[in-house]
Design a protein around this motif. Structure first.
Motif, PDB file in Angstrom:
ATOM      1  N   LYS A   1      -1.116   2.639  17.405  1.00 24.36           N
ATOM      2  CA  LYS A   1      -1.711   3.926  17.029  1.00 24.36           C
ATOM      3  C   LYS A   1      -1.052   5.175  17.630  1.00 24.36           C
ATOM      4  CE  LYS A   1      -6.351   2.303  15.724  1.00 24.36           C
ATOM      5  NZ  LYS A   1      -6.183   2.411  14.275  1.00 24.36           N
ATOM      6  N   PRO A   2      -1.382   5.568  18.886  1.00 21.32           N
ATOM      7  CA  PRO A   2      -0.857   6.855  19.381  1.00 21.32           C
ATOM      8  C   PRO A   2       0.604   6.829  19.806  1.00 21.32           C
ATOM      9  CG  PRO A   2      -2.133   5.801  21.100  1.00 21.32           C
ATOM     10  CD  PRO A   2      -2.261   4.925  19.883  1.00 21.32           C
TER      11      PRO A   2
ATOM     12  N   VAL B   1       7.467  -3.213  16.846  1.00 26.15           N
ATOM     13  CA  VAL B   1       7.092  -3.461  15.453  1.00 26.15           C
ATOM     14  C   VAL B   1       6.622  -2.137  14.853  1.00 26.15           C
ATOM     15  CG1 VAL B   1       6.638  -5.926  15.670  1.00 26.15           C
ATOM     16  CG2 VAL B   1       4.841  -4.297  16.290  1.00 26.15           C
ATOM     17  N   ASN B   2       5.814  -2.201  13.784  1.00 27.11           N
ATOM     18  CA  ASN B   2       5.495  -0.976  13.051  1.00 27.11           C
ATOM     19  C   ASN B   2       4.036  -0.551  13.104  1.00 27.11           C
ATOM     20  OD1 ASN B   2       8.250  -0.904  11.891  1.00 27.11           O
ATOM     21  ND2 ASN B   2       7.558  -2.761  10.877  1.00 27.11           N
ATOM     22  N   SER B   3       3.182  -1.372  13.711  1.00 25.01           N
ATOM     23  CA  SER B   3       1.764  -1.016  13.760  1.00 25.01           C
ATOM     24  C   SER B   3       1.059  -1.862  14.801  1.00 25.01           C
ATOM     25  CB  SER B   3       1.099  -1.231  12.395  1.00 25.01           C
ATOM     26  OG  SER B   3       1.023  -2.620  12.101  1.00 25.01           O
ATOM     27  N   GLY B   4      -0.154  -1.455  15.135  1.00 27.91           N
ATOM     28  CA  GLY B   4      -0.977  -2.252  16.035  1.00 27.91           C
ATOM     29  C   GLY B   4      -1.354  -3.580  15.413  1.00 27.91           C
ATOM     30  N   SER B   5      -1.595  -3.572  14.116  1.00 26.44           N
ATOM     31  CA  SER B   5      -1.941  -4.820  13.425  1.00 26.44           C
ATOM     32  C   SER B   5      -0.800  -5.832  13.523  1.00 26.44           C
ATOM     33  CB  SER B   5      -2.254  -4.543  11.952  1.00 26.44           C
ATOM     34  OG  SER B   5      -3.453  -3.826  11.812  1.00 26.44           O
TER      35      SER B   5
ATOM     36  N   PHE C   1     -12.472   9.138  25.190  1.00 29.15           N
ATOM     37  CA  PHE C   1     -12.821   8.010  24.322  1.00 29.15           C
ATOM     38  C   PHE C   1     -14.289   7.699  24.598  1.00 29.15           C
ATOM     39  CE2 PHE C   1     -12.803   3.638  22.697  1.00 29.15           C
ATOM     40  CZ  PHE C   1     -11.996   3.759  21.569  1.00 29.15           C
ATOM     41  N   LEU C   2     -15.169   8.416  23.898  1.00 32.21           N
ATOM     42  CA  LEU C   2     -16.601   8.390  24.217  1.00 32.21           C
ATOM     43  C   LEU C   2     -17.427   7.940  23.030  1.00 32.21           C
ATOM     44  CD1 LEU C   2     -16.828  11.812  26.117  1.00 32.21           C
ATOM     45  CD2 LEU C   2     -16.523   9.539  27.107  1.00 32.21           C
ATOM     46  N   GLY C   3     -18.579   7.382  23.342  1.00 35.57           N
ATOM     47  CA  GLY C   3     -19.530   6.973  22.321  1.00 35.57           C
ATOM     48  C   GLY C   3     -20.914   7.504  22.639  1.00 35.57           C
TER      49      GLY C   3
ATOM     50  N   SER D   1      -4.467  -7.926  26.370  1.00 34.39           N
ATOM     51  CA  SER D   1      -5.208  -6.660  26.351  1.00 34.39           C
ATOM     52  C   SER D   1      -4.765  -5.852  25.142  1.00 34.39           C
ATOM     53  CB  SER D   1      -4.955  -5.856  27.631  1.00 34.39           C
ATOM     54  OG  SER D   1      -5.762  -4.685  27.643  1.00 34.39           O
ATOM     55  N   ASP D   2      -5.722  -5.562  24.268  1.00 25.74           N
ATOM     56  CA  ASP D   2      -5.448  -4.769  23.071  1.00 25.74           C
ATOM     57  C   ASP D   2      -5.665  -3.295  23.410  1.00 25.74           C
ATOM     58  OD1 ASP D   2      -5.396  -3.445  20.661  1.00 25.74           O
ATOM     59  OD2 ASP D   2      -6.545  -4.964  19.577  1.00 25.74           O
ATOM     60  N   GLU D   3      -4.558  -2.592  23.649  1.00 21.17           N
ATOM     61  CA  GLU D   3      -4.594  -1.193  24.068  1.00 21.17           C
ATOM     62  C   GLU D   3      -4.318  -0.236  22.904  1.00 21.17           C
ATOM     63  OE1 GLU D   3      -5.117  -0.102  27.241  1.00 21.17           O
ATOM     64  OE2 GLU D   3      -5.159  -2.046  28.268  1.00 21.17           O
ATOM     65  N   VAL D   4      -4.391  -0.752  21.672  1.00 16.27           N
ATOM     66  CA  VAL D   4      -4.014   0.046  20.507  1.00 16.27           C
ATOM     67  C   VAL D   4      -4.801   1.346  20.426  1.00 16.27           C
ATOM     68  CG1 VAL D   4      -4.051   0.096  17.979  1.00 16.27           C
ATOM     69  CG2 VAL D   4      -3.141  -1.901  19.174  1.00 16.27           C
ATOM     70  N   GLN D   5      -6.090   1.302  20.723  1.00 19.01           N
ATOM     71  CA  GLN D   5      -6.900   2.521  20.624  1.00 19.01           C
ATOM     72  C   GLN D   5      -6.944   3.322  21.915  1.00 19.01           C
ATOM     73  OE1 GLN D   5     -10.000   3.414  17.969  1.00 19.01           O
ATOM     74  NE2 GLN D   5     -10.657   1.288  17.859  1.00 19.01           N
ATOM     75  N   VAL D   6      -6.985   2.649  23.054  1.00 18.43           N
ATOM     76  CA  VAL D   6      -7.310   3.355  24.298  1.00 18.43           C
ATOM     77  C   VAL D   6      -6.115   3.653  25.188  1.00 18.43           C
ATOM     78  CG1 VAL D   6      -9.610   2.343  24.291  1.00 18.43           C
ATOM     79  CG2 VAL D   6      -7.791   1.213  25.588  1.00 18.43           C
TER      80      VAL D   6
END
Length: 753
Positions: free
Chosen positions: A594-595, A430-434, A681-683, A563-568
């Motif tokens: 995303k990436p 598809v075209n995006s994580g959303s 990927f830190l906070g 598992s939503d891996e969109v960011q990580v």
């Protein structure tokens, strides 16, 4: 014939002291004799070489009037010839010029101005020369023929070095090639480097080695000289300006020529390092060939941190041309308000007008360079040349949709699915994580015939209607819709603040609460969706053992685990390519985005054959752009970059270094309550002395870092967590800069503690 005999036979020189000199186009000797000091140059005997040295002699003769500067003079043979000929070689004698090399003396402002003045006067003289043989000459070291050096980049052993060179080749194609036929052309020396320019320590006295002389762009003369002047300078642009001002007074440059300089300097550096790498294979012991290599690499890596707008305007100003700025930010903001909704937010209290980027750096319209510790989408680095070129090429060939057969779809899907365990063997692009999140929930509901979705507190899974309904971060916000009836929200398994250890105890306790909710809704839950590290929750890793206890319970009652891996995903976490691997579980559906395209919009759902079989029973699925050839080519190039540059391992080592440095910072500043995350990927959570979220200080730190040209952002339900998720080209020096600036800012804001 021996050198002594050759000198005697052809030039009547006896009892000479002969010392070898380095060179790459000829064999050179320094000759000391009672008749004077000379340079003997021995060439291959070919018609082309003969034409070149005769043309060079003509120029050298003309330049003898360039007082007060010293220019080599040809010494004729005994019979008056320009050169002597042996069986395989021809020999030429030039006067040896005394003086200190530019590379051996301090580069004072006066000396640099003297260099600019000399080159301006030299080029004014050369403008009058019209020699056809130079116009026909094609030289690797001619900036006009930069692309002739492109194949040599393959000899550069380090992949990151090679990609930096690739980047500048690409940028020169964009910024220089359109001007190639409109730039002024003339005869130039073309090699005013540290070891060709002679001085008396205070001013330039002459120049040697006209072997690279060619008919090319006039501005090339300046670009070559500035390349060497800028090496090892604290402020390379400032040093360049000193030369440029003096040159312009002698020979005025146009705005067009000034605007090309930044990229032509980069081009010269690329030519230098490409030829050095190639020459190491041919002459591994030659110090002359690689003499500037270390300085060239250092400057090339410095150049990438210099905003091209800053360089351009500095060069324009040096030549008394008006500087140029991008559109006024006030106009941009007014148009933004006019054209878009107020909920399209801007980062930072003082928004940034970006105009360009390279790897881990971003450039604004005012000439500032920002270190990007924030934009995780550009996983391979901003404008990575291999990704850009993949997109350019694919776009020039074919862009269609999945109703046709094409190689790119097969190539990318095969490469991507190799990154997953065998059970996860189906993919939809598809075209995006959303869009991927939306589709994953649709597939789960169709497969299970159930309606409810279990989500984590503070989770985020996209902006679509379905995505908003399963994103506590959105529906629980001040202007949110509230939790929908079919959404089950379970507590975020956050170890920090729980008074439990991350040895399984915290995971067990949070899983117990989740499983109680599952029991209360047994048989009704279609899916449980979670990020392996919850970004909007404040970069929160899930407690160890949590997923291992929740996944079986979800499946037991007939649901799927997502598992939503969109960011990580894609190796950012260092220890694993996918976040779920950190917890020794395998989901039924994986969402990625995303990436995937390093800034190009791509998303995907990866699932099992069983789930896909269920989905196939419904209506046809078609995405107009999902899986198109351009997107697939770009996605494949990202995977290739991640692999060849070993960016996952880089994320691990650099992330470990950064996390340790942040831990040391935490000891200095107790306001830092927690440092958490994996890889890059830190906070960093900020809390008051009472343990409450320190939202105000987090905002001050974010905006102060922005004022110091470092990009981070805040997240978490109280916006008190500094999130750090840079491009994976981020290095240890960048880590040191980030932590040092954080230390300074926190030390300056103790009133808020």
């Amino acid at each position: 014939m021996k050198i002594e005999a050759l000198l005697n036979t052809y030039f009547s020189l006896k009892n000479c002291t002969i010392t070898p000199l380095e060179g790459y186009a000829s064999i050179n000797y320094k000759v000391l004799s009672t008749e004077g000091n000379f340079v003997l140059k021995i060439y291959a005997n070919t018609p082309g070489v003969i034409r070149e040295i005769l043309a060079e002699d003509e120029v050298l003769l003309s330049l003898q009037t360039l007082a007060p500067y010293n220019i080599p003079k040809r010494i004729s043979t005994k019979d008056g010839s320009a050169y002597a000929t042996t069986k395989d070689h021809l020999c030429r004698l030039l006067t040896y010029l005394e003086g200190d090399f530019l590379g051996d003396v301090p580069h004072t402002p006066a000396l640099l101005s003297s260099l600019g003045q000399f080159l301006g006067r030299l080029d004014k003289k050369l403008l009058l020369e019209e020699i056809d043989s130079f116009k026909a000459k094609e030289l690797l070291w001619d900036l006009k023929h930069l692309q002739k050096n492109y194949p040599l980049r393959t000899y550069i052993p380090d992949v990151r070095d090679r990609n930096l060179v690739e980047y500048y080749f690409l940028q020169c194609n964009v910024h220089i090639q359109p001007d190639r036929y409109t730039l002024r052309q003339t005869l130039v020396h073309n090699d005013a480097n540290d070891w060709n320019v002679l001085t008396d320590g205070k001013k330039v006295t002459g120049i040697i080695d006209f072997g690279d002389m060619c008919h090319t762009w006039l501005i090339s003369e300046v670009a070559v000289a500035l390349t060497y002047v800028m090496m090892d300078k604290e402020d390379p642009v400032k040093a360049a300006v000193q030369v440029l001002k003096a040159y312009h007074k002698e020979l005025p440059l146009t705005i067009q020529e000034c605007d090309c300089l930044y990229y032509l300097i980069a081009a010269r550096l690329c030519i230098s390092v490409c030829n050095s790498a190639h020459s190491k294979h041919q002459k591994p012991d030659s110090a002359y060939i690689t003499i500037s290599e270390k300085g060239a690499w250092k400057l090339l890596y410095t150049l990438i941190t210099i905003n091209p707008i800053r360089a351009r305007n500095s060069f324009r100003s040096a030549c008394s041309h008006p500087t140029s700025f991008a559109q006024n930010e006030k106009v941009l903001r007014e148009n933004r308000t006019k054209h878009f909704g107020k909920n399209l937010s801007l980062t930072y209290s003082d928004p940034i007008h970006m105009t360009g980027a390279a790897f881990q750096y971003m450039f604004d319209a005012h000439g500032n360079t920002f270190l990007d510790a924030y934009n995780n989408i550009m996983i391979a680095g901003h404008c990575h040349p291999l990704v850009v070129k993949a997109g350019q090429y694919a776009m020039s060939q074919l862009n269609t949709n999945t109703r046709y057969l094409y190689d790119q779809l097969e190539q990318y899907s095969t490469a991507l699915l190799k990154r997953f365990p065998p059970a996860l063997n189906k993919v939809i692009f598809v075209n995006s994580g959303s869009e991927a999140s939306d589709l994953a929930i649709k597939m789960a509901k169709q497969h299970t015939k159930k309606k409810k979705v279990m989500v984590l507190e503070h989770g985020y899974h996209g902006h679509t209607n379905t995505g908003t309904q399963i994103s506590a971060y959105k529906y629980q916000s001040t202007k949110g819709i509230g939790k929908p009836m079919d959404t089950l929200e379970t507590p975020l398994p956050k170890v920090y603040g729980s008074n439990l250890e991350d040895d399984g105890a915290a995971g067990e306790e949070f899983a117990r609460k989740a499983n109680e909710q599952i029991e209360e809704n047994y048989g009704e839950i279609a899916a449980f969706i979670a990020e392996p590290i919850v970004g909007c929750g404040g970069q929160v890793p899930l407690a160890q053992g949590y997923l291992g206890a929740v996944y079986p319970k979800i499946r037991e009652q007939g649901g799927l685990c997502i598992s939503d891996e969109v960011q990580v995903g894609f190796g950012r976490l260092g220890d694993a390519f996918w976040g779920y691997e950190l917890y020794d579980v395998i989901p039924d559906i994986v969402i990625i985005g995303k990436p995937m395209g390093n800034g190009h919009p791509i998303g995907a759902v990866v699932t099992t054959e069983e789930v896909m079989n269920s989905f196939e029973q419904g209506p046809e699925f078609f995405s107009s752009f999902g899986g198109n050839p351009v997107s697939c080519a770009i996605g494949l190039s990202v995977l290739q970059v991640l692999e060849t540059e070993e960016l996952m391992n880089h994320a691990k080592t650099t992330g470990t270094y950064l996390k340790h440095a942040l831990g040391l910072l935490q000891k200095l500043h107790p306001v830092i309550g927690d440092v958490r995350g994996h890889g890059l990927f830190l906070g960093v959570e900020l809390n008051t002395s009472e343990g409450k979220p320190h939202t105000k200080l987090a905002s001050i730190l974010k905006n102060s870092l922005r004022d110091n040209h470092i990009l981070v952002s805040t997240d978490g339900p109280y916006e008190n967590v500094i999130k750090i998720k840079p491009p994976l080209t981020f290095n240890r020096e960048n880590c040191d800069e980030l932590v040092s600036k954080m230390d300074t800012i926190l030390s300056e804001n103790t009133d808020y503690l």
